[in-house]
Design an enzyme around this catalytic site. Sequence first.
Site, PDB file in Angstrom:
ATOM      1  N   SER A 232       1.291  -1.210   0.290  1.00 50.62           N
ATOM      2  CA  SER A 232       0.317   0.071   0.036  1.00 50.62           C
ATOM      3  C   SER A 232       0.722   1.361  -0.377  1.00 50.62           C
ATOM      4  CB  SER A 232      -1.372  -0.372   0.954  1.00 50.62           C
ATOM      5  OG  SER A 232      -1.986   0.965   1.413  1.00 50.62           O
ATOM      6  N   ASN A 233       0.241   2.534   0.297  1.00 50.11           N
ATOM      7  CA  ASN A 233       1.276   3.516   0.461  1.00 50.11           C
ATOM      8  C   ASN A 233       0.860   4.341   1.920  1.00 50.11           C
ATOM      9  OD1 ASN A 233      -0.569   5.495  -0.408  1.00 50.11           O
ATOM     10  ND2 ASN A 233      -0.246   4.235  -2.469  1.00 50.11           N
TER      11      ASN A 233
END
Length: 410
Positions: A221-222
Amino acid sequence: MASATATGQRLAGRHILLGITGSIAAYKAAMLCRLWKTAGAEVQVVMTPLAKQFITPLTMATLSKRPILVEFFNPENGAWNSHVSLGEWADCYVIAPATANTLAKMATGVADNLLLTTYLSARCPVVVAPAMDLDMYAHEATQQNLRTLAARGVRIVEPGEGELASGLSGKGRMAEPEEIAEFVGQLLSEPKEEKKTLSGKRMIVTAGATIEAIDPVRFISNHSSGKMGYAIAGELASRGADVTLISGRTALPVPPGVERVDVLSAAEMYEAAVKAFDTADGAVMCAAVADYTPESVSATKLKKGDGEMCIRLRRTRDIAAELGARKGNRLLIGFALETDDEEAHAQSKLEKKNFDFIVLNSLRDAGAGFRGDTNKVTFIDRSGCEELPLLTKREVAARIADRIEGLFAR
Ligand code: PMT
């Protein structure tokens, strides 16, 4: 006088810019600042150079819990004190005390100190509390300046009568801090005229980070929190648009009037966005979407071995590019989050994804990008660039909504 609680209810969380000019009444600004802080407001003090002779920046910084701004630049490190950002930050700009000299400069547009340039940039209500000797106050020049300012919408808290610093007695004493605080409390509780300028428009906003599962436990993810996208969705809805917010996982509350569709992966966001775009008038693509996802997702938790591990990734579908290809006469606004060669990368995304304009934010700018409440952005379209100062995400959202309104009005 209304109770402190009533004033507090109106001022909690509000941003008040307190301008102090060179008058003996400057000591009352300390009490004013304290009243607002006690009521839960954020107070930023701007002083003229002469005001420092009447009350120390140390006193005001201690009471406001913020550094005091006097000069255009910080002489220590050259940092610019942006009058534009200050004017945009404030819910109300209160100049107390306001000397005859400052009132005259405000009336004629003189901009020779930070307090005055901030006045010229302020978009919020401006209040002045004049303080001077009785003859200066009664002088036709001062009265003319006050009439000019009032005609331009500046609110005036009239001075009181009584003993003045000169030893004379008459009208010119700055109003008491409680009176000014109550006036500002009333002003900020007046309902804002809501502009329903986007009524009848259906808008999609994508927000937050996507999550690409590796196995039932781990994912790629980020850092996107969703704050920027949620601010845009809220702003568009407050202007009357019918907003569908397609959101990755966040802890944020749904803004009033917004319909949220929860998604996890880039593939889910793609499906939801393409479906909603069919009946939309436009979309703002603010989500940080994974460009790659694991080729396969393990049904069971991957066990660690002794050596290294490789996860094979495949490309996700580009949601914005897909909407760009189907766009027709709908609006499409994109974001570009960059770390280097920012403008060139953003220009290329503008073209490739067929955006009407792109909002560039760079991780090289302090206060920009992921997670925080501020952002520093540049709007880029086919006619050029508009670089904005550091603003709150709410303010950036308002600027984006202004542009969207302009594009719909074409
Ligand atoms: O959520 P916050 O913590 O408030 O942070 C805000 C933000 C930094 C996430 C936001 O301001 C931002 O920059 N969003 C876009 C981040 C991004 O992924 O940019 P990009 O340059 O990789 O993508 C370009 C554009 O294509 C973006 O509009 C993106 O939404 C879109 N895109 C990208 C890949 C993909 N598969 N589909 C897309 O739609």
